[in-house]
Design a protein around this motif. Sequence first.
Motif, mmCIF file in Angstrom:
data_model
loop_
_atom_site.group_PDB
_atom_site.id
_atom_site.type_symbol
_atom_site.label_atom_id
_atom_site.label_comp_id
_atom_site.label_asym_id
_atom_site.label_seq_id
_atom_site.Cartn_x
_atom_site.Cartn_y
_atom_site.Cartn_z
ATOM 1 N N GLY A 10 -2.493 -5.281 -1.638
ATOM 2 C CA GLY A 10 -2.787 -3.962 -1.730
ATOM 3 C C GLY A 10 -2.518 -3.624 -3.229
ATOM 4 N N GLY A 11 -2.368 -2.414 -3.533
ATOM 5 C CA GLY A 11 -3.097 -1.455 -4.187
ATOM 6 C C GLY A 11 -1.794 -1.400 -5.726
ATOM 7 N N ALA A 12 -0.592 -1.418 -4.390
ATOM 8 C CA ALA A 12 0.879 -1.702 -6.363
ATOM 9 C C ALA A 12 1.297 -3.047 -6.147
ATOM 10 C CB ALA A 12 1.780 -1.249 -4.990
ATOM 11 N N ALA A 15 6.484 2.332 0.331
ATOM 12 C CA ALA A 15 6.380 2.289 -1.147
ATOM 13 C C ALA A 15 5.504 2.425 -2.062
ATOM 14 C CB ALA A 15 5.927 1.159 -0.294
ATOM 15 N N GLY A 16 4.046 2.828 -1.774
ATOM 16 C CA GLY A 16 3.166 3.233 -2.894
ATOM 17 C C GLY A 16 3.339 4.688 -2.989
ATOM 18 N N SER A 17 3.444 4.851 -1.446
ATOM 19 C CA SER A 17 4.236 7.109 -1.344
ATOM 20 C C SER A 17 5.110 6.796 -2.144
ATOM 21 C CB SER A 17 3.785 6.811 -0.247
ATOM 22 O OG SER A 17 4.468 6.592 0.234
ATOM 23 N N ILE A 38 5.280 5.863 -5.426
ATOM 24 C CA ILE A 38 4.802 6.037 -6.853
ATOM 25 C C ILE A 38 4.306 7.941 -6.707
ATOM 26 C CG2 ILE A 38 3.158 5.037 -8.637
ATOM 27 C CD1 ILE A 38 3.829 2.646 -7.289
ATOM 28 N N GLN A 39 3.336 7.991 -5.057
ATOM 29 C CA GLN A 39 3.059 9.457 -5.458
ATOM 30 C C GLN A 39 3.627 10.391 -5.415
ATOM 31 O OE1 GLN A 39 -0.579 7.628 -4.759
ATOM 32 N NE2 GLN A 39 -0.674 9.127 -4.361
ATOM 33 N N TRP A 40 5.051 10.495 -4.565
ATOM 34 C CA TRP A 40 5.984 10.940 -5.588
ATOM 35 C C TRP A 40 6.619 11.224 -7.007
ATOM 36 C CZ3 TRP A 40 11.010 9.888 -6.412
ATOM 37 C CH2 TRP A 40 12.424 11.214 -6.624
ATOM 38 N N ARG A 46 -1.110 -4.818 -7.586
ATOM 39 C CA ARG A 46 -1.487 -4.377 -9.142
ATOM 40 C C ARG A 46 -0.458 -4.559 -10.214
ATOM 41 N NH1 ARG A 46 -5.776 -1.868 -6.960
ATOM 42 N NH2 ARG A 46 -5.251 -0.099 -7.321
ATOM 43 N N ASN A 47 0.457 -4.079 -9.547
ATOM 44 C CA ASN A 47 1.882 -3.686 -10.777
ATOM 45 C C ASN A 47 2.174 -4.991 -10.939
ATOM 46 O OD1 ASN A 47 3.953 -2.976 -11.865
ATOM 47 N ND2 ASN A 47 3.207 -0.852 -11.153
ATOM 48 N N ASP A 48 1.880 -5.669 -12.514
ATOM 49 C CA ASP A 48 3.099 -7.045 -12.640
ATOM 50 C C ASP A 48 4.041 -6.685 -13.017
ATOM 51 O OD1 ASP A 48 0.711 -7.520 -13.351
ATOM 52 O OD2 ASP A 48 0.149 -8.241 -15.300
ATOM 53 N N GLY A 75 0.617 -0.760 0.003
ATOM 54 C CA GLY A 75 0.176 -0.027 -0.438
ATOM 55 C C GLY A 75 0.775 1.214 0.446
ATOM 56 N N THR A 76 0.635 2.472 1.049
ATOM 57 C CA THR A 76 1.372 3.455 0.651
ATOM 58 C C THR A 76 2.805 2.749 1.304
ATOM 59 O OG1 THR A 76 -0.506 4.003 1.051
ATOM 60 C CG2 THR A 76 1.426 5.972 2.517
ATOM 61 N N GLY A 77 2.615 2.030 2.615
ATOM 62 C CA GLY A 77 3.878 1.486 2.821
ATOM 63 C C GLY A 77 3.912 -0.029 2.710
HETATM 64 P P1 ADP Z 1 -3.195 2.353 1.768
HETATM 65 O O1 ADP Z 1 -4.489 0.682 1.928
HETATM 66 O O2 ADP Z 1 -2.301 2.659 2.201
HETATM 67 O O3 ADP Z 1 -4.267 3.647 1.483
HETATM 68 P P2 ADP Z 1 -3.921 0.753 -1.014
HETATM 69 O O4 ADP Z 1 -3.298 -0.658 -0.843
HETATM 70 O O5 ADP Z 1 -4.841 1.401 -1.377
HETATM 71 O O6 ADP Z 1 -3.290 1.358 0.235
HETATM 72 O O7 ADP Z 1 -2.766 0.894 -2.376
HETATM 73 C C1 ADP Z 1 -2.328 2.426 -2.524
HETATM 74 C C2 ADP Z 1 -1.225 3.107 -3.230
HETATM 75 O O8 ADP Z 1 -0.781 1.739 -4.042
HETATM 76 C C3 ADP Z 1 -0.865 3.983 -4.067
HETATM 77 O O9 ADP Z 1 -0.122 4.450 -2.805
HETATM 78 C C4 ADP Z 1 -0.115 3.830 -5.348
HETATM 79 O O10 ADP Z 1 0.732 4.942 -5.522
HETATM 80 C C5 ADP Z 1 -0.103 3.043 -5.100
HETATM 81 N N1 ADP Z 1 -0.621 2.067 -6.764
HETATM 82 C C6 ADP Z 1 -2.051 1.869 -6.871
HETATM 83 N N2 ADP Z 1 -1.996 0.525 -8.246
HETATM 84 C C7 ADP Z 1 -0.768 1.077 -8.740
HETATM 85 C C8 ADP Z 1 -0.327 0.376 -9.748
HETATM 86 N N3 ADP Z 1 -1.160 0.139 -10.524
HETATM 87 N N4 ADP Z 1 1.252 0.601 -9.775
HETATM 88 C C9 ADP Z 1 1.978 1.387 -9.313
HETATM 89 N N5 ADP Z 1 1.156 1.581 -7.997
HETATM 90 C C10 ADP Z 1 0.306 1.013 -7.627
#
Ligand code: ADP
Length: 501
Positions: free
Chosen positions: A408-410, A307-309, A311-313, A412-414, A264-266
């Motif tokens: 978690g969100g990220a 982590a995901g953050s 990508i936000q950056w 999904r990124n293969d 996710g974010t982390g």
């Molecule tokens: P949280 O529960 O911490 O809010 P999520 O599980 O919803 O996080 O994941 C969100 C994070 O995943 C975001 O930081 C976003 O940048 C990243 N994210 C979402 N989809 C993708 C993707 N297809 N590729 C890479 N990162 C992704």
Amino acid sequence: MSAFICAVDQGTSSSRSIIFDKSLNIISIGQRELPSYYPQPSWVEQNAEEIFASVVSVISESLIKARLSGKDLKAIAITNQRETTIIWDKKTGDPVYFALVWQSRQTSDLCEEKRKKGYEPLFRRKTGLVLDPYFSASKIRFILDHIPMGQERAENNELCFGTVDTWLSYKLSLGKIFKTDVSNASRTLLMNIETCQWDEELCHAWNIPMSILPEIVDTSEIIGEVDASFFGAAIPIAALVGDQQAALFGQLCLSEGDVKNTYGTGCFILMNTGSQRIQSKHGLLSTVAWRFKGETTYALEGSVFVAGSAIQWLKEGIGLIRHSEDTERICHQVKDTHGVVVVPTFVGLGAPYWKSDVQGAIFGLTQGSNDQHIIRATLESIAFQSSDVIMAMEKDAKQSIKKLKVDGGASRNDFIMQFQADLLHTEVVRPLISETTALGAAMLAGLAIGVYKSTADLSKVWKTSQIFKPQMDEKTRKEKLERWRMAINAVTAFKCDHHEN
Ligand code: ADP
């Protein structure tokens, strides 16, 4: 006969309610965003009444969407943001202060004070955690110190403390249930992780009267009922469980050595260590995964802060991308990072390094470096950081992992998943239901009410969506890990400059 289970996933940014049928198909989802308040830099608070109201509303929404009523629900499971601390008045049920959110650093000084007094080894040994503002104990102390007559009221048995699971079950039962499960209690710094009981010495260290603490129960057991006035029927509450532990269960990481990573974010990485509580030598936490029929399962836990953050950056900080999803396509436009290594340690380094005074960096820039290389290296950094934690777990547990379950969100990124499989030289398995937190909670409730007789029943309904197999040759893998290690050493050596903003 149909058996619907409602899993409430009360997270930091939103509350969700997911209704599952007996085969663990998702029937409906209710969701509501939840605000946080930032009264000072690094302080994070929420309104406990807003948390509760959002939960009631999302349960209703999920029932309406599913065209079901309260009497159709066999059970409710609650999984929640962990460590967040709420104190309320025993008589009125009203919170006496804001909920102090796990992320909040407002108790750093309190923890520092305890560290100076030499308490750290005691907490580490008895709780499996580290002495840090993250966990509930110092937050309880803070609230008792910041309300009128706080300590006296606590000592006079006028107050109740709870993490979010306790608060929600208390409110939903109109004050009849005052309980927490072991997985949540293990995050407070007040529970002895061996006995799974509140510890007198630990409570004494914080001067917290034990009478304000809830009863500790199994993760999967009927603990009481939601009052019929809410959804038209009394509904058993059959599981309370911390969100990361719920995801570990929902990923069916039920045997010793099973590992999941939530991107996710982390990143939150947990390894099931069975009935053994492992004392980490590499800065990981020991925690309770769950307790079922009195039998405790333990876990090792490590997290990656950024982590995901990262990508936000890329998106909001330096504007290299428009959407997170675009990164996957961009990564495939170049054959590698052209030697670029991004270390996104914006808020210090967590496990296994634990260096707070570290900033991020980009290494290996040449005239030929471009934005695609930087994007690809940023995605790779998520897998590198996760590998560091997982390799530390392997050392602590003295075994190699067989596969890594991901969500978690990220996840999904293969591209990230394939690179993760390559780095770990292990299969990475992504499930069909990505809602593993709610799924795990629903499974635990289903076991408590007997909808599932055993965990073997659950394996039948759990489905894989995709498996990423390692493809990288050993020489390349070693070289990449070595360059990452050099980059980590370099950011650690670089003297941090403290700019505000
Ligand atoms: P949280 O529960 O911490 O809010 P999520 O599980 O919803 O996080 O994941 C969100 C994070 O995943 C975001 O930081 C976003 O940048 C990243 N994210 C979402 N989809 C993708 C993707 N297809 N590729 C890479 N990162 C992704």
